[in-house]
Design a protein around this motif. Structure first.
Motif, PDB file in Angstrom:
ATOM      1  N   VAL A 153       0.709  -1.193   0.204  1.00  0.00           N
ATOM      2  CA  VAL A 153      -0.120   0.116   0.104  1.00  0.00           C
ATOM      3  C   VAL A 153       0.824   1.077   0.207  1.00  0.00           C
ATOM      4  O   VAL A 153       0.585   2.280   0.674  1.00  0.00           O
ATOM      5  CB  VAL A 153      -0.991   0.287   1.166  1.00  0.00           C
ATOM      6  CG1 VAL A 153      -2.146  -0.973   1.273  1.00  0.00           C
ATOM      7  CG2 VAL A 153      -0.174  -0.270   2.606  1.00  0.00           C
ATOM      8  N   THR A 163       3.175   4.000  -2.821  1.00  0.00           N
ATOM      9  CA  THR A 163       2.731   4.829  -3.713  1.00  0.00           C
ATOM     10  C   THR A 163       1.562   4.321  -4.756  1.00  0.00           C
ATOM     11  O   THR A 163       0.527   4.898  -5.060  1.00  0.00           O
ATOM     12  CB  THR A 163       3.762   5.322  -4.327  1.00  0.00           C
ATOM     13  OG1 THR A 163       5.074   6.084  -3.577  1.00  0.00           O
ATOM     14  CG2 THR A 163       3.549   6.397  -5.493  1.00  0.00           C
ATOM     15  N   GLY A 204      -0.063   1.219  -4.422  1.00  0.00           N
ATOM     16  CA  GLY A 204      -1.172   0.714  -3.763  1.00  0.00           C
ATOM     17  C   GLY A 204      -2.053   1.749  -3.277  1.00  0.00           C
ATOM     18  O   GLY A 204      -3.359   1.666  -3.128  1.00  0.00           O
ATOM     19  N   SER A 205      -1.436   2.868  -2.560  1.00  0.00           N
ATOM     20  CA  SER A 205      -2.545   3.561  -2.136  1.00  0.00           C
ATOM     21  C   SER A 205      -3.017   4.558  -3.186  1.00  0.00           C
ATOM     22  O   SER A 205      -4.554   4.725  -2.906  1.00  0.00           O
ATOM     23  CB  SER A 205      -1.736   4.980  -1.187  1.00  0.00           C
ATOM     24  OG  SER A 205      -0.893   5.412  -2.203  1.00  0.00           O
ATOM     25  N   GLN A 206      -2.628   4.802  -4.369  1.00  0.00           N
ATOM     26  CA  GLN A 206      -3.468   5.087  -5.260  1.00  0.00           C
ATOM     27  C   GLN A 206      -4.621   4.424  -5.990  1.00  0.00           C
ATOM     28  O   GLN A 206      -5.545   4.755  -6.113  1.00  0.00           O
ATOM     29  CB  GLN A 206      -2.485   5.680  -6.570  1.00  0.00           C
ATOM     30  CG  GLN A 206      -1.535   6.936  -6.186  1.00  0.00           C
ATOM     31  CD  GLN A 206      -2.289   8.176  -6.135  1.00  0.00           C
ATOM     32  OE1 GLN A 206      -3.270   8.340  -6.780  1.00  0.00           O
ATOM     33  NE2 GLN A 206      -2.050   8.824  -4.943  1.00  0.00           N
ATOM     34  N   LEU A 225      -6.211   2.167  -4.064  1.00  0.00           N
ATOM     35  CA  LEU A 225      -7.241   2.297  -3.221  1.00  0.00           C
ATOM     36  C   LEU A 225      -8.194   3.518  -3.103  1.00  0.00           C
ATOM     37  O   LEU A 225      -9.198   3.265  -3.197  1.00  0.00           O
ATOM     38  CB  LEU A 225      -6.755   2.220  -1.665  1.00  0.00           C
ATOM     39  CG  LEU A 225      -5.984   0.916  -1.292  1.00  0.00           C
ATOM     40  CD1 LEU A 225      -5.207   0.969   0.049  1.00  0.00           C
ATOM     41  CD2 LEU A 225      -7.247  -0.400  -1.141  1.00  0.00           C
ATOM     42  N   ALA A 226      -7.541   4.685  -3.416  1.00  0.00           N
ATOM     43  CA  ALA A 226      -8.012   5.955  -3.720  1.00  0.00           C
ATOM     44  C   ALA A 226      -9.094   5.662  -4.780  1.00  0.00           C
ATOM     45  O   ALA A 226     -10.017   6.528  -4.982  1.00  0.00           O
ATOM     46  CB  ALA A 226      -7.204   7.059  -3.980  1.00  0.00           C
ATOM     47  N   ASN A 256       0.997  -4.558   4.558  1.00  0.00           N
ATOM     48  CA  ASN A 256       2.186  -3.862   4.095  1.00  0.00           C
ATOM     49  C   ASN A 256       3.097  -4.742   4.724  1.00  0.00           C
ATOM     50  O   ASN A 256       3.013  -6.259   5.223  1.00  0.00           O
ATOM     51  CB  ASN A 256       2.324  -2.419   4.411  1.00  0.00           C
ATOM     52  CG  ASN A 256       1.960  -2.430   5.862  1.00  0.00           C
ATOM     53  OD1 ASN A 256       2.220  -3.085   6.752  1.00  0.00           O
ATOM     54  ND2 ASN A 256       1.624  -1.043   6.170  1.00  0.00           N
ATOM     55  N   TRP A 288      -8.909   2.857   5.762  1.00  0.00           N
ATOM     56  CA  TRP A 288      -8.004   1.944   5.539  1.00  0.00           C
ATOM     57  C   TRP A 288      -6.593   1.855   6.199  1.00  0.00           C
ATOM     58  O   TRP A 288      -6.082   0.922   6.652  1.00  0.00           O
ATOM     59  CB  TRP A 288      -7.663   1.677   4.036  1.00  0.00           C
ATOM     60  CG  TRP A 288      -6.915   2.591   3.239  1.00  0.00           C
ATOM     61  CD1 TRP A 288      -7.201   3.642   2.551  1.00  0.00           C
ATOM     62  CD2 TRP A 288      -5.469   2.474   3.174  1.00  0.00           C
ATOM     63  NE1 TRP A 288      -6.130   4.438   2.119  1.00  0.00           N
ATOM     64  CE2 TRP A 288      -5.226   3.621   2.461  1.00  0.00           C
ATOM     65  CE3 TRP A 288      -4.283   1.777   3.900  1.00  0.00           C
ATOM     66  CZ2 TRP A 288      -3.686   4.144   2.125  1.00  0.00           C
ATOM     67  CZ3 TRP A 288      -3.107   2.095   3.380  1.00  0.00           C
ATOM     68  CH2 TRP A 288      -2.804   3.234   2.776  1.00  0.00           C
ATOM     69  N   ALA A 289      -6.185   3.189   6.298  1.00  0.00           N
ATOM     70  CA  ALA A 289      -4.814   3.357   7.009  1.00  0.00           C
ATOM     71  C   ALA A 289      -4.796   3.206   8.508  1.00  0.00           C
ATOM     72  O   ALA A 289      -4.095   2.514   8.930  1.00  0.00           O
ATOM     73  CB  ALA A 289      -4.355   4.745   6.561  1.00  0.00           C
ATOM     74  N   ASN A 349       1.007  -5.092  -5.191  1.00  0.00           N
ATOM     75  CA  ASN A 349       1.692  -3.835  -5.560  1.00  0.00           C
ATOM     76  C   ASN A 349       3.126  -3.539  -5.052  1.00  0.00           C
ATOM     77  O   ASN A 349       3.685  -2.492  -5.118  1.00  0.00           O
ATOM     78  CB  ASN A 349       0.725  -2.698  -4.920  1.00  0.00           C
ATOM     79  CG  ASN A 349      -0.625  -2.656  -5.488  1.00  0.00           C
ATOM     80  OD1 ASN A 349      -0.762  -2.790  -6.513  1.00  0.00           O
ATOM     81  ND2 ASN A 349      -1.602  -2.722  -4.388  1.00  0.00           N
TER      82      ASN A 349
END
Length: 608
Positions: A472, A474, A476-478, A480-481, A505, A521-522, A553
């Motif tokens: 998660v 760079t 992975g977070s994108q 999820l967004a 992670n 999620w974070a 990812n």
């Protein structure tokens, strides 16, 4: 005349009984009503436990009797006006004293009998029906109380007595001649020709109500429970299951046989014989229409009406070279099982005559193996028949629908759906009526199988995708967004319900079978458990969800080397990790081979 039946959950406590009384009153204002009630929720189990304790000479049965007495006396004190309580309480205590005497007898001799068991278990329905009758009378309702033991006449097969319908119907008609607006009796119980108390088997209160409906030529039989009818699948397993508006007698019997607990399987027979409609209603949501069961129910509805299953099954196979072309093998096999009182739920035989496979309850598996191995001991010594070894932890899955016979391709659609989700089918059977298609599968696969089939046959417009995301950062977070911002578009325009069920992670991992809230999620991941590649994979396999996808990812070689674990469980892999495809060509071929073998996809980013 209407017949209303209320189950244990409908009369479990004081507020539920008040709700039941309101329902009875609403019908009684318009026409005559016969009411059949079950024991208060949990009481039958207490009676069983008390009898077992007493027969094992455990004095704890007295504690259980006290609990049974308290439950009923509390209901009386809450429901019945103080001015008329004494008579009701006196009858309750008299019944409890009789019950105590029966259990004391079991305690003194250190055993029980089927006849004694029926006498003890009958008190659940006797007590609940007396309380309901007393409460309705306190409300001023014109009512008479029927002792079901004087009306439901059976043989002497204690525990699951067979009903003499002609004598029973005559007794019901004579009792109804009194002309009261409401008649009430307990279900589940009857008596034999000698006047000994008998029971109709667990769930027999439904059957009592159906007998009353047929014997009294009722306009309709309404069975009140704690759910709003029969569903396309069990709501506990399938969150999107829908109530079935109408269904035929035959379809309802199939669904109830295959584990739909709303209805006791034999219930339908008396009503069906007289063409009396049944309706399954919800005591706690009486305005819901419920499910109507009739001769013509739902002829223009969906081809597949419901999906159900029977858990706790075992497979037993009689096989060997000595079976081919030898008459009498099947007859001997089933005769041995019958003599051991083992119920066979499903049968299939290979056309080569080399084997016969049956499905039976898991609790009967070892007994079946023992008696059949003994009966075929000579054939086994001669090498004609192999030794039986049961396969445990199985379940029977069934698609049910009257219209299935006139539609091609349903079996293929069913088996393709199961295969795509890595559900192995051990045995297949279909009745000549073509009203159901049954498959035996591992019990651990039941939730996934039912959800996958329900999606295929009842939710064609929306497909659920379950994602398990590793990494998660760079990228992975994108991802999820994007999933969070585009969830409505995916649902409305592409008919895809995409859920992130697990994520990890390098430090922590978290899972939520109903879907992780992506706006949080974070925080959820930060509060997760310690992360490990093996632990993540094991949890993905344990959840065993349909349409599962592992998303990598990372740029981690160990993660790339874990892809075979997912693909071999029919879990697709989507990755931006270039390591797997830049490793040895043999590894790439292995991944492609696994995709073909387990009907999974391997989608990856590439570059030159």
């Amino acid at each position: 005349m209407l017949v209303l039946k209320f189950g244990g959950s409908s009369v479990a406590h004081e507020s539920a009984i008040r709700q039941v009384a309101q329902i009875i009153q609403s019908y009684a204002q318009k026409e005559r009503v016969t009411v059949v009630v079950s024991a208060m929720g949990g009481i039958t189990d207490l009676l069983v436990n008390a009898l077992n304790s007493a027969s094992n000479r455990e004095a704890t049965y007295q504690t259980l009797i006290n609990e049974i007495e308290k439950t009923h006396l509390d209901a009386v004190k809450s429901l019945i006006p103080v001015s008329i309580q004494s008579g009701v309480i006196s009858r309750m205590k008299q019944s409890v004293n009789q019950l105590d005497a029966l259990l004391e007898g079991a305690y003194l001799i250190g055993e029980t009998t089927p006849r004694l068991s029926d006498q003890v278990l009958a008190y659940g329905e006797l007590l609940s029906s007396e309380i309901m009758a007393a409460y309705l009378q306190s409300l001023g309702i014109d009512l008479t109380y029927w002792d079901a033991r004087l009306l439901i006449r059976t043989n002497s097969q204690h525990g699951k007595a067979q009903v003499d319908t002609a004598t029973t119907y005559s007794a019901l008609q004579q009792a109804a001649a009194s002309g009261h607006q409401v008649q009430i009796m307990g279900g589940f119980i009857g008596s034999d020709a000698s006047g000994h108390t008998t029971t109709l088997g667990r769930g027999g209160s439904d059957y009592s109500a159906s007998l009353a409906a047929a014997g009294l030529s009722a306009r309709e039989l309404l069975i009140y429970t704690d759910v709003s009818g029969m569903f396309t699948a069990h709501p506990q397993w399938v969150k999107s299951a829908k109530p079935i508006e109408e269904i035929s007698y035959e379809e309802a019997m199939e669904l109830s046989h295959f584990g739909a607990k709303v209805l006791y399987p034999p219930t339908i027979q008396p009503a069906m014989a007289d063409g009396i409609p049944l309706r399954i209603k919800n005591t706690f949501a009486p305005e819901d229409p419920g499910t109507l069961i009739s001769a013509t129910g739902g002829k223009k509805q969906k081809t597949v009406r419901g999906i159900s299953h029977i858990p706790n099954m075992a497979l037993v196979s009689l096989e060997g070279p000595g079976m081919v072309g030898i008459p009498g093998i099947s007859q001997k096999f089933f005769s041995v099982l019958s003599q051991a009182q083992i119920n066979v739920v499903l049968i299939t035989q290979a056309s080569s005559e080399h084997s016969i496979t049956i499905a039976i309850a898991s609790v009967d598996a070892q007994k079946a193996v023992d008696v059949v191995n003994e009966a075929f001991s000579y054939e086994r010594k001669q090498g004609m028949i192999n030794k039986l070894i049961p396969e445990m932890d199985m379940a029977i899955l069934a698609l049910v629908g009257d219209q299935m016979r006139s539609h091609q391709g349903l079996s293929g659609k069913m088996f393709q759906t199961l295969g795509r989700n890595n559900v192995n089918i051990r045995v297949i059977a279909q009745g000549s009526s073509e009203r159901n298609i049954s498959a035996v599968i591992a019990e651990k696969d039941v939730p996934k199988a039912i959800n996958a089939l329900h999606e295929t046959f009842f939710e064609a417009q929306t497909k659920q995708i379950n994602l398990f995301i590793m990494g998660v950062g760079t990228v992975g977070s994108q991802l999820l967004a994007q999933l969070e911002s585009q969830s409505d578009y995916l649902q409305n325009h592409l008919q895809l319900q995409v859920r992130v069920v697990g994520m990890a992670n390098s430090k922590t991992m978290c899972f939520d079978e109903s879907g992780i809230e992506l706006s949080q999620w974070a925080n959820l991941l930060a509060g997760g458990t310690v992360s490990s590649l093996d632990g993540f994979a094991q949890e993905v396999k344990r959840l065993n969800l349909r349409n599962s996808i592992f998303v990598d990812n990372t740029a981690n070689a160990e993660v790339a080397n874990s892809y075979p674990t997912y693909l071999s469980n029919s879990i697709s892999v989507v990755t931006c990790n270039k390591i797997a495809c830049s490793a040895s060509f043999d590894y790439y071929l292995q991944l492609q081979e696994l995709c073909g073998k387990y009907q999974a996809s391997f989608l990856y980013e590439t570059n030159v």
